[in-house]
Design a protein around this motif. Structure first.
Motif, mmCIF file in Angstrom:
data_model
loop_
_atom_site.group_PDB
_atom_site.id
_atom_site.type_symbol
_atom_site.label_atom_id
_atom_site.label_comp_id
_atom_site.label_asym_id
_atom_site.label_seq_id
_atom_site.Cartn_x
_atom_site.Cartn_y
_atom_site.Cartn_z
ATOM 1 N N GLU A 1 0.821 -1.205 0.000
ATOM 2 C CA GLU A 1 0.000 0.000 0.000
ATOM 3 C C GLU A 1 0.857 1.258 0.000
ATOM 4 O OE1 GLU A 1 0.855 -1.076 4.245
ATOM 5 O OE2 GLU A 1 0.231 -2.177 2.459
ATOM 6 N N THR A 2 2.075 1.161 0.544
ATOM 7 C CA THR A 2 2.983 2.311 0.531
ATOM 8 C C THR A 2 3.409 2.633 -0.899
ATOM 9 O OG1 THR A 2 3.792 1.909 2.777
ATOM 10 C CG2 THR A 2 5.233 3.155 1.302
ATOM 11 N N ASN B 1 0.477 4.233 -2.573
ATOM 12 C CA ASN B 1 0.276 5.609 -2.112
ATOM 13 C C ASN B 1 1.316 6.561 -2.692
ATOM 14 O OD1 ASN B 1 -2.080 5.396 -0.590
ATOM 15 N ND2 ASN B 1 -0.980 4.628 1.197
ATOM 16 N N ALA C 1 -3.821 16.549 1.674
ATOM 17 C CA ALA C 1 -3.213 15.661 2.668
ATOM 18 C C ALA C 1 -3.636 16.074 4.076
ATOM 19 C CB ALA C 1 -1.698 15.695 2.558
ATOM 20 N N LEU D 1 -4.123 14.409 8.314
ATOM 21 C CA LEU D 1 -4.036 13.330 9.307
ATOM 22 C C LEU D 1 -4.085 13.975 10.688
ATOM 23 C CD1 LEU D 1 -3.540 10.263 9.853
ATOM 24 C CD2 LEU D 1 -1.105 10.829 9.989
ATOM 25 N N TYR E 1 2.023 8.737 16.298
ATOM 26 C CA TYR E 1 2.604 8.186 15.079
ATOM 27 C C TYR E 1 4.121 8.384 15.054
ATOM 28 C CZ TYR E 1 -2.246 8.705 13.436
ATOM 29 O OH TYR E 1 -3.606 8.662 13.307
ATOM 30 N N MET F 1 4.083 4.861 10.352
ATOM 31 C CA MET F 1 3.565 5.209 9.032
ATOM 32 C C MET F 1 4.699 5.686 8.122
ATOM 33 S SD MET F 1 -0.083 7.202 9.595
ATOM 34 C CE MET F 1 -0.499 7.095 7.846
ATOM 35 N N ASP G 1 2.348 7.167 2.930
ATOM 36 C CA ASP G 1 1.007 6.868 3.435
ATOM 37 C C ASP G 1 0.388 8.096 4.098
ATOM 38 O OD1 ASP G 1 1.322 4.182 2.625
ATOM 39 O OD2 ASP G 1 2.404 3.727 4.462
ATOM 40 N N VAL G 2 1.220 8.882 4.768
ATOM 41 C CA VAL G 2 0.728 10.104 5.392
ATOM 42 C C VAL G 2 0.275 11.107 4.334
ATOM 43 C CG1 VAL G 2 1.339 12.078 6.876
ATOM 44 C CG2 VAL G 2 2.226 9.787 7.403
ATOM 45 N N SER H 1 -3.052 10.416 2.768
ATOM 46 C CA SER H 1 -4.204 10.357 3.669
ATOM 47 C C SER H 1 -5.119 11.563 3.481
ATOM 48 C CB SER H 1 -3.734 10.318 5.128
ATOM 49 O OG SER H 1 -3.003 9.138 5.405
ATOM 50 N N GLY H 2 -6.413 11.317 3.613
ATOM 51 C CA GLY H 2 -7.361 12.416 3.637
ATOM 52 C C GLY H 2 -7.982 12.787 2.308
#
Length: 245
Positions: free
Chosen positions: A20-21, A24, A131, A133, A209, A235, A239-240, A243-244
């Motif tokens: 998934e990294t 992303n 982005a 988080l 995190y 993380m 991935d960060v 996010s969002g």
């Protein structure tokens, strides 16, 4: 305006354990306007074999890497791993120095960048649109990012612009997490003690995190965190940034 053409290199750790990294990273690169390509023939950069002393095997893999990424069709080669990028820039230079392929290597090497380095130094981007988080995070400088790739400010700048994220520096952030590839196997007790120290420093910041550029470091820390039921999440920065949105 023509899109920047980027070949992505997906390291072994990401491919096998954190796919998934990689996805992303592609998501973010496309978000900022890059045309992303993936050569399915790619394998390892050869670092594990090199670090274990199997230089002939490592050179064979390095030649395979060069074959896979020598294409003139891409402008850059980007990887979500400072460890692999550092190996390609450093060890490959020594491995190919007496090879007739040295010029080919130098041509390829100039295009290789770690993900955050590419965003901040090549594209001159620090804010990824959308982005977000929520929470407090602390950043771990991987040895390869800091010492081999000279990456320090870039990831922090990117994280600064993530909506809802508060970044707090931990003590001794530049100290190794204890992974070091085969080091974690050969010197288990020392490796675990280093992970413990890193996690304790992270906890002292009040963070939820731990973020880094290298999944290898994060995997090592995550193992310690899970075994000891510690309320922290690791993380990768890709991935960060994905996010969002």
């Amino acid at each position: 305006m023509a899109k920047i053409k980027v070949d992505i290199f997906i390291p072994c750790f990401v491919d096998q354990l954190y796919p998934e990294t990689g996805m992303n990273m592609v998501k973010v690169l496309e978000r900022v306007g890059c045309q992303v390509r993936y050569n399915a023939n790619q394998t390892c950069c050869g670092q594990p074999a090199f670090n274990a002393g199997f230089y002939d095997a490592s050179l064979e893999v390095a030649n395979k890497f060069l074959d896979d990424f020598i294409s003139d069709e891409s402008d850059y080669i980007v990887a979500p791993s400072a460890s692999c990028v550092g190996h390609v820039r450093g060890a490959y230079a020594d491995m190919f120095v007496t090879s007739p392929r040295f010029i080919n290597y130098r041509s390829m090497e100039r295009k290789v960048y770690e993900f955050t380095e590419f965003l901040t130094k090549v594209l001159d981007i620090e804010k990824i649109p959308g982005a977000s988080l929520n929470g407090v995070a602390t950043y771990h400088d991987s040895c390869s990012a800091l010492r081999e790739c000279k990456i320090k400010a870039g990831p922090r700048a990117l994280l600064h612009y993530v909506d809802g994220l508060q970044l707090v520096e931990m003590a001794d952030t530049e100290t190794c997490c204890g992974f070091g590839g085969t080091f974690a196997v050969k010197f288990e007790a020392i490796s675990v003690a280093m992970a413990q120290q890193k996690v304790e420093h992270a906890l002292a910041t009040g963070a939820s995190y731990i973020i880094s550029t290298d999944t290898s470091c994060l995997m090592h820390l995550e193992a310690y965190i899970r075994k000891n039921n510690i309320p922290l999440k690791t993380m990768h920065i890709a991935d960060v940034l994905a996010s969002g949105w």
